[in-house]
Design a protein around this motif. Structure first.
Motif, PDB file in Angstrom:
ATOM      1  N   LEU A  33       0.834  -1.204   0.000  1.00 34.55           N
ATOM      2  CA  LEU A  33       0.000   0.000   0.000  1.00 34.55           C
ATOM      3  C   LEU A  33       0.869   1.255   0.000  1.00 34.55           C
ATOM      4  O   LEU A  33       0.569   2.229  -0.683  1.00 34.55           O
ATOM      5  CB  LEU A  33      -0.940   0.006   1.206  1.00 34.55           C
ATOM      6  CG  LEU A  33      -2.049  -1.039   1.192  1.00 34.55           C
ATOM      7  CD1 LEU A  33      -2.937  -0.888   2.416  1.00 34.55           C
ATOM      8  CD2 LEU A  33      -2.873  -0.921  -0.076  1.00 34.55           C
ATOM      9  N   ALA A  78       2.221   1.548  -3.459  1.00 31.40           N
ATOM     10  CA  ALA A  78       1.211   2.082  -4.376  1.00 31.40           C
ATOM     11  C   ALA A  78       1.090   3.590  -4.197  1.00 31.40           C
ATOM     12  O   ALA A  78       1.059   4.351  -5.170  1.00 31.40           O
ATOM     13  CB  ALA A  78      -0.134   1.403  -4.133  1.00 31.40           C
ATOM     14  N   ALA A  79       1.049   4.029  -2.935  1.00 31.24           N
ATOM     15  CA  ALA A  79       0.929   5.460  -2.667  1.00 31.24           C
ATOM     16  C   ALA A  79       2.143   6.209  -3.204  1.00 31.24           C
ATOM     17  O   ALA A  79       2.014   7.305  -3.751  1.00 31.24           O
ATOM     18  CB  ALA A  79       0.768   5.699  -1.169  1.00 31.24           C
ATOM     19  N   LEU A 112      -2.101   9.641   4.816  1.00 29.31           N
ATOM     20  CA  LEU A 112      -2.925   9.071   3.748  1.00 29.31           C
ATOM     21  C   LEU A 112      -2.976   7.551   3.761  1.00 29.31           C
ATOM     22  O   LEU A 112      -3.915   6.955   3.264  1.00 29.31           O
ATOM     23  CB  LEU A 112      -2.408   9.539   2.385  1.00 29.31           C
ATOM     24  CG  LEU A 112      -2.677  10.997   2.071  1.00 29.31           C
ATOM     25  CD1 LEU A 112      -1.796  11.470   0.930  1.00 29.31           C
ATOM     26  CD2 LEU A 112      -4.142  11.193   1.739  1.00 29.31           C
ATOM     27  N   VAL A 113      -1.935   6.917   4.292  1.00 27.77           N
ATOM     28  CA  VAL A 113      -1.905   5.457   4.245  1.00 27.77           C
ATOM     29  C   VAL A 113      -1.837   4.837   5.645  1.00 27.77           C
ATOM     30  O   VAL A 113      -2.706   4.060   6.029  1.00 27.77           O
ATOM     31  CB  VAL A 113      -0.719   4.947   3.390  1.00 27.77           C
ATOM     32  CG1 VAL A 113      -0.726   3.430   3.347  1.00 27.77           C
ATOM     33  CG2 VAL A 113      -0.809   5.515   1.983  1.00 27.77           C
ATOM     34  N   PRO A 172      -5.143   5.759   8.097  1.00 22.66           N
ATOM     35  CA  PRO A 172      -6.380   5.026   7.789  1.00 22.66           C
ATOM     36  C   PRO A 172      -6.212   3.519   7.889  1.00 22.66           C
ATOM     37  O   PRO A 172      -7.133   2.808   8.300  1.00 22.66           O
ATOM     38  CB  PRO A 172      -6.720   5.442   6.352  1.00 22.66           C
ATOM     39  CG  PRO A 172      -5.553   6.159   5.822  1.00 22.66           C
ATOM     40  CD  PRO A 172      -4.748   6.637   6.991  1.00 22.66           C
ATOM     41  N   ASN A 173      -5.026   3.034   7.569  1.00 23.91           N
ATOM     42  CA  ASN A 173      -4.775   1.598   7.657  1.00 23.91           C
ATOM     43  C   ASN A 173      -4.815   1.132   9.112  1.00 23.91           C
ATOM     44  O   ASN A 173      -5.252   0.030   9.404  1.00 23.91           O
ATOM     45  CB  ASN A 173      -3.409   1.274   7.044  1.00 23.91           C
ATOM     46  CG  ASN A 173      -3.140  -0.206   6.997  1.00 23.91           C
ATOM     47  OD1 ASN A 173      -3.746  -0.910   6.215  1.00 23.91           O
ATOM     48  ND2 ASN A 173      -2.259  -0.679   7.864  1.00 23.91           N
ATOM     49  N   ALA A 187     -16.955   1.303   7.773  1.00 22.27           N
ATOM     50  CA  ALA A 187     -17.875   0.634   6.842  1.00 22.27           C
ATOM     51  C   ALA A 187     -17.114  -0.112   5.757  1.00 22.27           C
ATOM     52  O   ALA A 187     -17.608  -1.073   5.194  1.00 22.27           O
ATOM     53  CB  ALA A 187     -18.803   1.659   6.218  1.00 22.27           C
ATOM     54  N   TRP A 188     -15.904   0.307   5.494  1.00 17.83           N
ATOM     55  CA  TRP A 188     -15.115  -0.316   4.422  1.00 17.83           C
ATOM     56  C   TRP A 188     -14.603  -1.694   4.774  1.00 17.83           C
ATOM     57  O   TRP A 188     -14.160  -2.439   3.922  1.00 17.83           O
ATOM     58  CB  TRP A 188     -13.949   0.578   4.040  1.00 17.83           C
ATOM     59  CG  TRP A 188     -13.045   0.976   5.178  1.00 17.83           C
ATOM     60  CD1 TRP A 188     -13.161   2.086   5.962  1.00 17.83           C
ATOM     61  CD2 TRP A 188     -11.875   0.295   5.644  1.00 17.83           C
ATOM     62  NE1 TRP A 188     -12.156   2.135   6.886  1.00 17.83           N
ATOM     63  CE2 TRP A 188     -11.337   1.049   6.718  1.00 17.83           C
ATOM     64  CE3 TRP A 188     -11.221  -0.875   5.251  1.00 17.83           C
ATOM     65  CZ2 TRP A 188     -10.186   0.669   7.397  1.00 17.83           C
ATOM     66  CZ3 TRP A 188     -10.073  -1.250   5.938  1.00 17.83           C
ATOM     67  CH2 TRP A 188      -9.576  -0.470   6.996  1.00 17.83           C
ATOM     68  N   ARG A 189     -14.668  -2.054   6.058  1.00 17.27           N
ATOM     69  CA  ARG A 189     -14.107  -3.346   6.440  1.00 17.27           C
ATOM     70  C   ARG A 189     -14.983  -4.519   6.036  1.00 17.27           C
ATOM     71  O   ARG A 189     -16.176  -4.503   6.246  1.00 17.27           O
ATOM     72  CB  ARG A 189     -13.903  -3.362   7.951  1.00 17.27           C
ATOM     73  CG  ARG A 189     -12.698  -2.547   8.341  1.00 17.27           C
ATOM     74  CD  ARG A 189     -11.717  -3.389   9.063  1.00 17.27           C
ATOM     75  NE  ARG A 189     -12.185  -3.659  10.403  1.00 17.27           N
ATOM     76  CZ  ARG A 189     -11.466  -4.327  11.292  1.00 17.27           C
ATOM     77  NH1 ARG A 189     -10.277  -4.773  10.975  1.00 17.27           N
ATOM     78  NH2 ARG A 189     -11.937  -4.527  12.496  1.00 17.27           N
TER      79      ARG A 189
END
Lengths: 279, 266
Positions: free
Chosen positions: A180, A183-184, A198-199, A202-203, A277-279
């Protein structure tokens, strides 16, 4: 198509049935507990050793039919509230600042340490030594530095909240998937701070939130411990009532703590579910 | 079948990407493993280049070195004649395991590169929507990656990589985890996107069929240590028919090069 709806409805009704069964079993467990409590209270002598459930319920009601005046710290004004709410508010006066400041500091250090290998090298041995000290052991410093009042109790809560949140954030950032961040990086994230924001952050959010939720509960234990030493609040009221052999009032305050914790826990879970909610 | 061994035959113009004598080793269990040894090849502007080889031949390391995610121990990677020193928005990357940000929706993932640095596009919302349409994900804009199939995830991965409009697209076995039918469709879609965007593509795969289906140029690699065995151009018109004799000839030729008659897969 029709098959699909059929199985869907079927699954739903099964869900309802198993749910009802679950609630009934829970209710059964509670009933058995109350009966055992009641019986135990009746046969135990002297009777004040174990108050009956009804005595305790009356004592709980009394917490909200009488009123008490408390002092609001910092602002110094007086506030008249139903007794139970008044003492709960007193507790919150040191619980909330301790929890929030501890969480912010713990998450902050956890993120930084999890992210920066060098800082990790510097602090790891120190943290190994400090971490196992139970927060309540710091009460001696709370007493000599702040006196055992709101600030002292808040300090103890702070210590408790700090560690739990520290480990949540630390583990979350440390476990960030290298792919990740790669990718960022290929998408233009250059500075460490941006990568963190950004990574990594949130991770780590699920672990940070779990850490915070754990600290909500742990800090209730700690705050009551601190109040047993004399800081004002529900914990103090528990020991105060028991000193007067009013064990039913002690039980009422215990129940009040449980309810306060439950409300906070459920509220935070809802917030957590929405945020993740993304989980 | 045009075979060329030298990477630097384009004399008149600088190639888009020039990999020059790149060697790279990594530590594994206290031992130094040579992932790449003196690898050289070039990719022209707008060219679709496939790197094919057995697993463990350093294909991924090579791609990561071009991306700037890894520094070569010796040699260099040049893009437009300039040495690569780190990752940049001029080189988009698509990852084998998608590497989507799970906390961002499809839209949010595609948007990621557009917001860094400050948005360069005049209407980012529209750009994102165009990309969503381009990769055929309309209706899934607000879905989180967990709700998507492998093929859909990789569509997001591609859209996210091409969103900042990079001149180079680097793809690391992007369709390795999707089923065969989806892969065929994604091949066609990728070629359409490539035709539309004029990007230079470096596409890593262990699947020879896939390489011959897609590439203008194929770099065949050897393992332990990773070296370039040969480079060949694929002169077949698209779309390519996998049953055509010429196609089969290319596949057989590369299979011979790799020295394994039946199985090149890991």
């Amino acid at each position: 198509m029709s098959i699909q709806t059929d199985t869907g409805r079927h699954a739903e009704s099964v869900w309802y049935a198993s749910d009802l069964k679950r609630y009934l079993r829970g209710l059964g467990g509670l009933t058995v507990f109350l009966v055992v409590w009641w019986g135990g209270a009746i046969v135990t002598q002297p009777s004040y050793l174990i108050p009956t459930p009804t005595e305790s319920a009356w004592a709980f009601l009394e917490l909200f039919t009488t009123s008490t005046e408390i002092v609001v710290p910092v602002f110094g004004m007086n506030l008249v509230l139903p007794t139970g709410a008044a003492h709960l508010t007193e507790t919150l006066f040191h619980y909330v600042p301790g929890l929030l400041v501890g969480a912010v500091c713990g998450i902050g250090l956890g993120l930084t340490m999890g992210w920066s290998g060098r800082l990790d090298d510097w602090l790891r041995p120190l943290i190994r030594i400090l971490r196992p000290i139970p927060p309540l052991a710091w009460i001696v410093f709370a007493i000599v530095w702040f006196g055992i009042h709101h600030t002292g109790a808040a300090f103890i809560v702070f210590v408790g909240a700090f560690w739990i949140n520290f480990y949540g954030a630390y583990g979350g950032v440390e476990g960030v998937d290298g792919e990740l961040t790669d990718a960022a990086a290929t998408l233009g994230v250059e500075r460490d701070l941006s990568m963190l924001k950004l990574v990594a952050l949130p991770n780590a959010a699920p672990q940070i939130l779990t850490g915070f939720r754990t600290s909500i509960g742990r800090c209730w234990m700690i705050v009551v411990g601190a109040e047993l030493f004399g800081a004002p609040g529900v914990g103090y009221e528990i020991i105060n009532a028991s000193n007067n052999l009013a064990m039913d009032t002690s039980v009422a305050y215990m129940l009040l703590i449980s309810l306060a914790f439950l409300c906070m826990d459920v509220g935070f879970r809802l917030f957590e579910r929405r945020l993740l909610a993304w989980r | 079948m045009a075979l060329s061994d030298s990477p630097s035959t384009t004399a008149d113009s600088t190639p888009k990407i020039a990999v020059e004598n790149v060697s790279n080793a990594y530590e594994s269990g206290g031992e130094s493993v040579q992932a790449l040894s003196d690898v050289s090849f070039s990719v022209d502007d707008g060219e679709f280049c496939c790197v094919v080889g057995p697993s463990g031949c350093g294909k991924t390391t090579l791609l990561r070195t071009i991306a700037g995610l890894e520094r070569p121990d010796s040699g260099s990677v040049l893009v437009d004649g300039e040495p690569v020193t780190g990752p940049g928005l001029d080189r988009g990357m698509v990852f084998q395991e998608y590497a989507l940000f799970p906390w961002r929706t499809v839209r949010g993932n595609i948007r990621f590169g557009l917001d860094r640095p400050a948005c360069g596009c005049s209407d980012c919302e529209r750009r994102v929507q165009e990309l969503v349409d381009l990769v055929g994900l309309d209706g899934f804009e607000d879905a989180y990656p967990k709700a998507l199939s492998g093929g859909m995830k990789q569509r997001v991965g591609i859209a996210r990589a091409i969103a900042p409009d990079p001149e180079i697209l680097l793809m690391d076995e992007p369709f390795g985890s999707v089923d065969a039918r989806t892969r065929d469709r994604l091949h066609a879609e990728l070629l359409d996107i490539w035709a539309e965007t004029d990007q230079s593509v470096v596409f890593v795969t262990h699947d020879i069929d896939e390489a011959v289906t897609l590439a203008d140029k194929i770099v065949v690699m050897d393992s332990e240590p990773g070296t370039v065995r040969s480079t060949l151009s694929v002169d077949l018109s698209r779309p390519r028919d996998r049953t055509a004799t010429s196609f089969v000839d290319y596949v057989a030729h590369i299979r011979d090069e790799l020295g394994s008659p039946t199985e090149t897969n890991c």
